[in-house]
Design a protein around this motif. Structure first.
Motif, PDB file in Angstrom:
ATOM      1  N   SER A 292       0.851  -1.196   0.000  1.00 35.98           N
ATOM      2  CA  SER A 292       0.000   0.000   0.000  1.00 35.98           C
ATOM      3  C   SER A 292       0.877   1.232   0.000  1.00 35.98           C
ATOM      4  CB  SER A 292      -0.944   0.014   1.202  1.00 35.98           C
ATOM      5  OG  SER A 292      -0.203   0.047   2.414  1.00 35.98           O
ATOM      6  N   GLY A 293       0.376   2.344  -0.561  1.00 41.69           N
ATOM      7  CA  GLY A 293       1.128   3.600  -0.600  1.00 41.69           C
ATOM      8  C   GLY A 293       0.213   4.801  -0.385  1.00 41.69           C
ATOM      9  N   THR A 294       0.723   5.812   0.370  1.00 43.25           N
ATOM     10  CA  THR A 294      -0.038   7.033   0.660  1.00 43.25           C
ATOM     11  C   THR A 294       0.837   8.247   0.372  1.00 43.25           C
ATOM     12  OG1 THR A 294      -1.243   5.872   2.399  1.00 43.25           O
ATOM     13  CG2 THR A 294      -1.350   8.280   2.397  1.00 43.25           C
ATOM     14  N   ILE A 295       0.321   9.208  -0.413  1.00 41.23           N
ATOM     15  CA  ILE A 295       1.053  10.448  -0.743  1.00 41.23           C
ATOM     16  C   ILE A 295       0.239  11.631  -0.231  1.00 41.23           C
ATOM     17  CG2 ILE A 295       1.982  11.902  -2.589  1.00 41.23           C
ATOM     18  CD1 ILE A 295       2.288   9.386  -4.277  1.00 41.23           C
ATOM     19  N   ASN A 296       0.846  12.492   0.637  1.00 40.88           N
ATOM     20  CA  ASN A 296       0.231  13.724   1.172  1.00 40.88           C
ATOM     21  C   ASN A 296       0.945  14.942   0.557  1.00 40.88           C
ATOM     22  OD1 ASN A 296      -1.471  12.245   2.834  1.00 40.88           O
ATOM     23  ND2 ASN A 296       0.054  12.184   4.487  1.00 40.88           N
ATOM     24  N   ASP A 297       0.232  15.720  -0.230  1.00 43.78           N
ATOM     25  CA  ASP A 297       0.786  16.918  -0.877  1.00 43.78           C
ATOM     26  C   ASP A 297       0.096  18.152  -0.266  1.00 43.78           C
ATOM     27  OD1 ASP A 297       2.019  18.688  -2.459  1.00 43.78           O
ATOM     28  OD2 ASP A 297       1.235  17.913  -4.376  1.00 43.78           O
ATOM     29  N   GLU A 298       0.864  19.011   0.527  1.00 41.95           N
ATOM     30  CA  GLU A 298       0.313  20.178   1.227  1.00 41.95           C
ATOM     31  C   GLU A 298       0.970  21.469   0.706  1.00 41.95           C
ATOM     32  OE1 GLU A 298       0.811  19.701   5.377  1.00 41.95           O
ATOM     33  OE2 GLU A 298      -0.424  17.862   5.505  1.00 41.95           O
ATOM     34  N   THR A 299       0.148  22.479   0.476  1.00 39.26           N
ATOM     35  CA  THR A 299       0.633  23.829   0.059  1.00 39.26           C
ATOM     36  C   THR A 299       0.024  24.870   0.999  1.00 39.26           C
ATOM     37  OG1 THR A 299       0.785  23.124  -2.250  1.00 39.26           O
ATOM     38  CG2 THR A 299       0.779  25.522  -1.794  1.00 39.26           C
ATOM     39  N   THR A 300       0.902  25.748   1.636  1.00 39.43           N
ATOM     40  CA  THR A 300       0.454  26.785   2.584  1.00 39.43           C
ATOM     41  C   THR A 300       0.886  28.157   2.069  1.00 39.43           C
ATOM     42  OG1 THR A 300       0.683  25.212   4.390  1.00 39.43           O
ATOM     43  CG2 THR A 300       0.500  27.550   4.974  1.00 39.43           C
ATOM     44  N   THR A 301      -0.080  29.109   1.931  1.00 41.57           N
ATOM     45  CA  THR A 301       0.202  30.486   1.460  1.00 41.57           C
ATOM     46  C   THR A 301      -0.243  31.481   2.533  1.00 41.57           C
ATOM     47  OG1 THR A 301      -0.156  29.786  -0.835  1.00 41.57           O
ATOM     48  CG2 THR A 301      -0.195  32.162  -0.365  1.00 41.57           C
ATOM     49  N   SER A 302       0.655  32.496   2.891  1.00 46.35           N
ATOM     50  CA  SER A 302       0.341  33.521   3.906  1.00 46.35           C
ATOM     51  C   SER A 302       0.712  34.910   3.361  1.00 46.35           C
ATOM     52  CB  SER A 302       1.090  33.248   5.216  1.00 46.35           C
ATOM     53  OG  SER A 302       2.487  33.288   4.998  1.00 46.35           O
ATOM     54  N   THR A 303      -0.115  35.963   3.668  1.00 46.44           N
ATOM     55  CA  THR A 303       0.116  37.345   3.220  1.00 46.44           C
ATOM     56  C   THR A 303       0.133  38.252   4.447  1.00 46.44           C
ATOM     57  OG1 THR A 303      -1.020  36.861   1.154  1.00 46.44           O
ATOM     58  CG2 THR A 303      -0.714  39.185   1.737  1.00 46.44           C
ATOM     59  N   SER A 304       1.149  39.224   4.515  1.00 48.48           N
ATOM     60  CA  SER A 304       1.258  40.172   5.650  1.00 48.48           C
ATOM     61  C   SER A 304       1.782  41.525   5.128  1.00 48.48           C
ATOM     62  CB  SER A 304       2.197  39.633   6.747  1.00 48.48           C
ATOM     63  OG  SER A 304       3.499  39.450   6.208  1.00 48.48           O
ATOM     64  N   ALA A 305       1.402  42.716   5.810  1.00 47.88           N
ATOM     65  CA  ALA A 305       1.850  44.069   5.415  1.00 47.88           C
ATOM     66  C   ALA A 305       2.916  44.569   6.385  1.00 47.88           C
ATOM     67  CB  ALA A 305       0.664  45.042   5.422  1.00 47.88           C
ATOM     68  N   GLU A 306       3.958  45.289   5.780  1.00 47.85           N
ATOM     69  CA  GLU A 306       5.045  45.806   6.618  1.00 47.85           C
ATOM     70  C   GLU A 306       4.756  47.266   7.003  1.00 47.85           C
ATOM     71  OE1 GLU A 306       8.712  45.332   4.618  1.00 47.85           O
ATOM     72  OE2 GLU A 306       8.693  43.112   4.716  1.00 47.85           O
ATOM     73  N   SER A 307       5.064  47.743   8.155  1.00 47.46           N
ATOM     74  CA  SER A 307       4.829  49.142   8.675  1.00 47.46           C
ATOM     75  C   SER A 307       6.145  49.780   9.107  1.00 47.46           C
ATOM     76  CB  SER A 307       3.831  49.089   9.875  1.00 47.46           C
ATOM     77  OG  SER A 307       3.707  50.369  10.426  1.00 47.46           O
ATOM     78  N   ASN A 308       6.379  51.212   8.662  1.00 44.27           N
ATOM     79  CA  ASN A 308       7.611  51.923   9.043  1.00 44.27           C
ATOM     80  C   ASN A 308       7.519  52.592  10.426  1.00 44.27           C
ATOM     81  OD1 ASN A 308       8.921  51.279   6.657  1.00 44.27           O
ATOM     82  ND2 ASN A 308       8.001  53.063   5.596  1.00 44.27           N
ATOM     83  N   GLY A 309       6.420  52.547  11.019  1.00 43.56           N
ATOM     84  CA  GLY A 309       6.270  53.205  12.348  1.00 43.56           C
ATOM     85  C   GLY A 309       5.167  54.247  12.317  1.00 43.56           C
TER      86      GLY A 309
END
Length: 534
Positions: A292-309
């Motif tokens: 028997s064989g099992t294949i797990n394919d996972e993709t994770t995407t994250s978005t964030s904004a940068e601030s100068n103060g």
């Protein structure tokens, strides 16, 4: 008719007076012998032809049959020691029908005819006893029909009916047989009786049936098949049968080549009575199979904004703040993960072997063959066979028995030796039979020749006596022989007035027998006729 009979009686009386004493005695004896033969022939031809009515009867049943025949006024004969009764052939079937209507003969014991009469109010115990008696009687009658058995008795023991059944108590049976003669009942007949009785009684096993004959021999063995004794007997019988089969097989082949009685073969067999079950399981480390064989394919995407103060507070966190403030850039991150899970099985093989009992573990054969014989009679002598011939015979026997020499597992063995056989008793017996046969043959020829010689001697003596007989027959006044026309017959020279020669009489008989008969009758009627002999 009366006058003719009277004349015939007178002629016979006159002839009787003219006969001598010896002639009278001979005539009386001859007439007596003929009369006795006629009477015996008439009695023999008129006697009835008897046929068998019943056979193999005991004394009580034979007496009943005889009494019934006496009442019916039927003649009968007894034979075979009174156990068989014979009646005229035309009465056999009618008397059997009449006897059957009367219930005769019933045979030994009581059968199911015990239930022919209805008995009201009979108890259950008596009913069971009657049923047991009926079964015993029917079995005894059936067993008595076997050719080797004269009569039989059967006893059956049944466990009592109780509320609680005891499995330890089972029915048993015993059979007593009277065998004809002094021989022992064959094993096949014993087994037939045991199976017959066992299958006729509910719950009765074959090993619970015992058989005893009239000589006191126990003919059955009651060992259980799964017991030690039972297994030992079965193993011994199987081994004996195998050894006899192999011995006859090899011995018969050798006798075809060497001649009858020229070889003796004995085989000893060891049989493996062990029952073995073997299970094997093997793994192959080099071979693998994907299970028997099992294949797990996972993709994770994250978005964030940068601030100068900026000012900390509400104005910094709201969009409605300072419009002159520039927009902050966005930060995107993406993560990919691929996991494979495979299950492999190692290659393996499994087997289960069941080896049943009965295989041959070892065979050994001992063979004796006779040496060659040369010469006849006293010059007979034994000559050894060549080594090549001995080896050929050994290989033939080895192949026919399936013996494998040199096998480390079986360790089979075969021994073949040649010896001079002691055939002198057989030769003496053969010589005696041949001499007896020749003696009987010559005796038969001599006896037949003696009979022929006696017959020829009697014929020669009779002819000599006939030639010595006087040719003259005095008849007093010679009768005149007349032909059919009434004229006198003259043959050759005229004979003497008082004599008629034998030659003339023979000639007259050949020429005119009717006239000669008339002349003889005339001569018999004369009162002074007599016979003269020299």
């Amino acid at each position: 008719m009366t006058q003719s009979l009277r004349q015939l009686a007178q002629h016979l009386a006159e002839t009787w007076k003219q006969l001598g004493l010896n002639q009278r005695v001979s005539l009386v004896l001859g007439a007596g012998v003929v009369l006795a033969g006629l009477v015996g022939l008439s009695l023999w031809s008129s006697r009835p032809d008897y046929s068998l009515l019943y056979g193999k009867l005991d004394d009580a049943e034979a007496a009943k049959v005889m009494a019934a025949l006496d009442d019916a006024k039927i003649p009968y004969k007894t034979g075979r020691g009174g156990s068989s009764i014979l009646v005229p052939s035309d009465k056999v079937y009618s008397m059997r029908a009449q006897m059957a209507a009367k219930g005769i003969p019933r045979g030994e014991g009581v059968g199911f005819e015990i239930f022919d009469k209805s008995n009201f109010g009979i108890s259950d115990f008596v009913q069971r006893a009657n049923y047991l008696r009926a079964v015993q009687g029917e079995l005894a009658r059936t067993i008595g029909q076997i050719d080797q058995i004269e009569n039989a008795r059967v006893m059956i023991v049944m466990p009592e009916n109780r509320l609680l059944v005891d499995n330890q108590k089972k029915p048993t049976a015993s059979v007593f047989v009277r065998v004809r003669g002094n021989g022992q009942l064959a094993a096949s007949a014993v087994n037939s009786i045991r199976f017959l009785v066992a299958n006729s009684v509910e719950g009765l096993s074959v090993n619970s049936v015992s058989i005893v004959d009239n000589l006191g021999n126990v003919l059955s063995e009651n060992e259980q098949p799964d017991s030690v004794a039972g297994l030992s007997n079965n193993q011994l019988a199987a081994r004996r049968n195998l050894e006899q089969y192999l011995s006859r097989k090899a011995e018969g082949m050798l006798e075809k080549v060497l001649g009858p009685g020229q070889a003796v073969v004995r085989v000893a067999a060891e049989i493996n009575w062990d029952t073995t079950t073997r299970t094997e399981e093997k793994y192959d480390p080099e071979g693998s199979v994907l299970r028997s064989g099992t294949i797990n394919d996972e993709t994770t995407t994250s978005t964030s904004a940068e601030s100068n103060g900026g000012a900390v507070g509400v104005s910094g966190n709201t969009t409605g703040g300072d419009t002159n403030n520039a927009a902050a850039p966005l930060n995107n991150s993406q993560t990919k993960k691929k996991v494979s899970n495979n299950v492999f099985d190692v290659s393996r093989s499994s087997s289960q072997i069941l080896q049943a009992a009965g295989g041959i573990r070892r065979l050994s054969a001992a063979i004796f063959v006779s040496q060659k014989v040369e010469g006849i009679g006293k010059d007979r002598k034994a000559v050894p066979r060549s080594d090549e011939e001995i080896q050929k015979l050994k290989r033939l026997v080895q192949s026919s028995l399936g013996i494998v020499e040199g096998d480390a597992l079986r360790k089979d063995e075969i021994t073949l030796e040649q010896l001079p056989f002691n055939d002198q008793p057989a030769l003496d017996l053969t010589e005696k039979l041949e001499s007896d046969g020749k003696r009987d043959f010559y005796w038969e020829i001599g006896r037949n020749g003696l009979y022929v010689l006696l017959a020829v001697s009697f014929l020669v003596v009779f002819l000599k006596l006939l030639k010595k007989t006087s040719g003259d027959i005095p008849v007093g006044a010679p009768p005149v022989l007349m032909d059919e026309s009434g004229n006198p017959i003259v043959v050759g020279a005229a004979p003497k007035p008082s004599m008629v020669t034998v030659d003339a009489l023979n000639a007259l008989i050949r020429e005119n027998p009717a006239s000669v008969g008339q002349a003889v009758r005339s001569w018999l009627t004369t009162s002074n006729g007599n016979v003269k002999s020299n």
